[in-house]
Design a protein around this motif. Structure first.
Motif, mmCIF file in Angstrom:
data_model
loop_
_atom_site.group_PDB
_atom_site.id
_atom_site.type_symbol
_atom_site.label_atom_id
_atom_site.label_comp_id
_atom_site.label_asym_id
_atom_site.label_seq_id
_atom_site.Cartn_x
_atom_site.Cartn_y
_atom_site.Cartn_z
ATOM 1 N N SER A 35 57.627 143.777 -51.706
ATOM 2 C CA SER A 35 57.256 143.581 -50.308
ATOM 3 C C SER A 35 58.392 143.998 -49.371
ATOM 4 O O SER A 35 58.152 144.604 -48.314
ATOM 5 N N ALA A 36 59.630 143.693 -49.786
ATOM 6 C CA ALA A 36 60.781 143.997 -48.938
ATOM 7 C C ALA A 36 61.131 145.476 -48.934
ATOM 8 O O ALA A 36 61.495 146.040 -47.887
ATOM 9 N N PHE A 37 61.025 146.133 -50.098
ATOM 10 C CA PHE A 37 61.545 147.494 -50.220
ATOM 11 C C PHE A 37 60.489 148.554 -50.540
ATOM 12 O O PHE A 37 60.789 149.743 -50.531
ATOM 13 N N GLY A 38 59.285 148.126 -50.889
ATOM 14 C CA GLY A 38 58.202 149.076 -51.102
ATOM 15 C C GLY A 38 58.107 149.654 -52.490
ATOM 16 O O GLY A 38 57.149 150.367 -52.797
ATOM 17 N N SER A 39 59.082 149.372 -53.357
ATOM 18 C CA SER A 39 59.063 149.945 -54.705
ATOM 19 C C SER A 39 60.002 149.158 -55.605
ATOM 20 O O SER A 39 60.759 148.297 -55.148
ATOM 21 N N LEU A 40 59.959 149.499 -56.889
ATOM 22 C CA LEU A 40 60.884 148.922 -57.860
ATOM 23 C C LEU A 40 61.201 149.991 -58.901
ATOM 24 O O LEU A 40 60.290 150.561 -59.506
ATOM 25 N N ASP A 41 62.484 150.263 -59.091
ATOM 26 C CA ASP A 41 62.894 151.341 -59.995
ATOM 27 C C ASP A 41 63.779 150.874 -61.142
ATOM 28 O O ASP A 41 63.820 151.510 -62.194
ATOM 29 N N ILE A 42 64.525 149.786 -60.931
ATOM 30 C CA ILE A 42 65.505 149.334 -61.920
ATOM 31 C C ILE A 42 65.408 147.824 -62.072
ATOM 32 O O ILE A 42 65.396 147.089 -61.077
ATOM 33 N N LEU A 43 65.341 147.370 -63.305
ATOM 34 C CA LEU A 43 65.377 145.935 -63.600
ATOM 35 C C LEU A 43 66.589 145.660 -64.476
ATOM 36 O O LEU A 43 66.703 146.212 -65.575
ATOM 37 N N VAL A 44 67.505 144.836 -63.978
ATOM 38 C CA VAL A 44 68.667 144.410 -64.751
ATOM 39 C C VAL A 44 68.469 142.950 -65.140
ATOM 40 O O VAL A 44 68.518 142.054 -64.297
ATOM 41 N N ASN A 45 68.223 142.704 -66.416
ATOM 42 C CA ASN A 45 68.054 141.351 -66.939
ATOM 43 C C ASN A 45 69.415 140.832 -67.401
ATOM 44 O O ASN A 45 69.848 141.075 -68.530
ATOM 45 N N ASN A 46 70.087 140.116 -66.504
ATOM 46 C CA ASN A 46 71.460 139.690 -66.764
ATOM 47 C C ASN A 46 71.613 138.175 -66.851
ATOM 48 O O ASN A 46 72.590 137.688 -67.416
ATOM 49 N N ALA A 47 70.675 137.405 -66.314
ATOM 50 C CA ALA A 47 70.814 135.948 -66.269
ATOM 51 C C ALA A 47 70.918 135.361 -67.673
ATOM 52 O O ALA A 47 70.232 135.800 -68.603
ATOM 53 N N GLY A 48 71.791 134.358 -67.821
ATOM 54 C CA GLY A 48 71.939 133.721 -69.125
ATOM 55 C C GLY A 48 72.758 132.459 -69.029
ATOM 56 O O GLY A 48 73.423 132.188 -68.031
ATOM 57 N N GLU A 49 72.687 131.647 -70.084
ATOM 58 C CA GLU A 49 73.497 130.444 -70.160
ATOM 59 C C GLU A 49 73.915 130.209 -71.603
ATOM 60 O O GLU A 49 73.281 130.702 -72.541
ATOM 61 N N GLN A 50 74.998 129.448 -71.768
ATOM 62 C CA GLN A 50 75.486 129.129 -73.107
ATOM 63 C C GLN A 50 76.076 127.725 -73.113
ATOM 64 O O GLN A 50 76.596 127.254 -72.114
ATOM 65 N N HIS A 51 75.974 127.075 -74.285
ATOM 66 C CA HIS A 51 76.451 125.701 -74.433
ATOM 67 C C HIS A 51 77.157 125.582 -75.784
ATOM 68 O O HIS A 51 76.502 125.595 -76.825
ATOM 69 N N PRO A 52 78.476 125.497 -75.813
ATOM 70 C CA PRO A 52 79.196 125.464 -77.083
ATOM 71 C C PRO A 52 78.985 124.151 -77.841
ATOM 72 O O PRO A 52 78.950 123.071 -77.256
ATOM 73 N N ASP A 53 78.824 124.276 -79.158
ATOM 74 C CA ASP A 53 78.709 123.128 -80.058
ATOM 75 C C ASP A 53 79.399 123.473 -81.371
ATOM 76 O O ASP A 53 79.226 124.578 -81.892
ATOM 77 N N GLU A 54 80.148 122.524 -81.915
ATOM 78 C CA GLU A 54 80.887 122.792 -83.148
ATOM 79 C C GLU A 54 79.995 122.768 -84.377
ATOM 80 O O GLU A 54 80.270 123.451 -85.354
ATOM 81 N N ALA A 55 78.933 121.970 -84.361
ATOM 82 C CA ALA A 55 78.068 121.830 -85.534
ATOM 83 C C ALA A 55 76.630 122.126 -85.153
ATOM 84 O O ALA A 55 76.181 121.813 -84.044
ATOM 85 N N VAL A 56 75.883 122.707 -86.077
ATOM 86 C CA VAL A 56 74.498 123.045 -85.796
ATOM 87 C C VAL A 56 73.689 121.788 -85.492
ATOM 88 O O VAL A 56 72.741 121.812 -84.694
ATOM 89 N N GLU A 57 74.079 120.643 -86.082
ATOM 90 C CA GLU A 57 73.354 119.394 -85.814
ATOM 91 C C GLU A 57 73.536 118.908 -84.387
ATOM 92 O O GLU A 57 72.763 118.069 -83.903
ATOM 93 N N ASP A 58 74.566 119.402 -83.713
ATOM 94 C CA ASP A 58 74.843 118.966 -82.340
ATOM 95 C C ASP A 58 73.952 119.642 -81.304
ATOM 96 O O ASP A 58 73.939 119.234 -80.142
#
Length: 293
Positions: A122-145
């Motif tokens: 709606s704002a620009f009239g077209s779409l040419d490039i999609l950058v999928n960059n969003a992400g998150e991470q959560h460190p854990d020492e053990a798989v059970e955690d």
């Protein structure tokens, strides 16, 4: 026969995990701020193009957004809730002479992904490039955690969002369009403290290669970037254990973490016509770590 109602299905959208409440982090609060500044003048490689960049408020996303703006693109920044960072990035894009919008919301919800694409077109009239960059991470020492809540949330943000954004964007992408996904060096070498995160990055690489084959006949290229340890707000806000922050990136051959502006050119290359004969490929700005392709 009983009149007891069957249990309701779980919501498809997982709430934010409470384990690292600071994530994804505010760049404006960091003392040692990441370097997002483009390193060279623009050359018009994206003039007339419109790009959506998820996770575009800070870190790698900010560096990509400003570089794309310098190269002439209209930019739609998508972010979760870091309004001050997003406002700053939008202003930086506009200082480069670009048109920019910023859209806040959770990409784990398919309806929001559709809204993002709708607002952008709606704002620009077209779409040419999609950058999928969003992400998150959560460190854990053990798989059970790794809690079920965290597991669902990490997959929702890191890989489900890419499906949702691609599904929403696909009707607007024509021959010559490009999709660039952000995977990670952890997909190739593993990470003992990021089991769920690394698993999503493996899924992203497989998604990239499969989607490239799916769209190649339509003239739409799909590639990915697999950064190594890059200094972004994600790291000091809970994405890495605090005791590891002082040594972050020192285990690379270059002996240091990378900066967002050392990664952004890889996204630009894959988004523009310079990479017109590449699809299903992954670039590796990772400080010299040698990995399989």
């Amino acid at each position: 026969m009983t009149d007891t109602a069957p249990p309701s299905a779980p919501s498809p959208k997982q709430p934010p995990t409470s384990e690292e409440p600071g994530l994804p982090g505010d760049e404006n609060r960091m003392q040692d701020k990441p370097d997002w500044h483009p390193r060279y003048p623009g050359s018009g490689r994206l003039v007339g193009k419109t790009a959506i960049i998820t996770g575009g408020d800070s870190g790698i996303g900010r560096a990509v957004a400003v570089l794309f703006a310098r190269e002439g693109a209209n930019v739609a920044l998508v972010y979760l809730s870091e309004h001050e960072d997003a406002t700053r990035t939008k202003a930086l894009c506009e200082e480069e002479g670009a048109n920019a919008i910023a859209i806040a919301g959770d990409l784990g919800a398919k309806a929001f992904a559709q809204d993002v694409v709708g607002q952008t077109v709606s704002a620009f009239g077209s779409l040419d490039i999609l950058v999928n960059n969003a992400g998150e991470q959560h460190p854990d020492e053990a798989v059970e955690d790794i809690t079920e809540e965290q597991l669902r949330r990490t997959f929702q943000t890191n890989i489900f969002s890419m499906f949702f954004m691609t599904q929403a964007a696909r009707p607007h992408l024509s021959r010559g369009a490009a999709i660039v996904n952000c995977t990670s060096v952890t997909m190739y070498k593993g990470s003992p403290e990021l089991l769920d995160y690394s698993s999503t990055k493996g899924a992203i690489t497989a998604f990239t290669r499969s989607l490239a084959a799916n769209l190649v006949d339509d003239g739409i290229r799909v590639n990915a970037v697999a950064p190594g340890p890059i200094w972004t707000p994600l790291n000091p806000s809970g994405g890495k254990p605090p005791e590891e922050i002082p040594d972050f990136g020192e285990n690379t051959p270059m002996g240091r973490p990378g900066q967002p502006n050392e990664v952004a050119p890889a996204f630009l290359f894959l988004a523009c016509e310079d990479s017109s004969y590449m699809s299903g490929q992954v670039l590796h700005p990772n400080g010299g770590v040698v990995v399989g392709s």
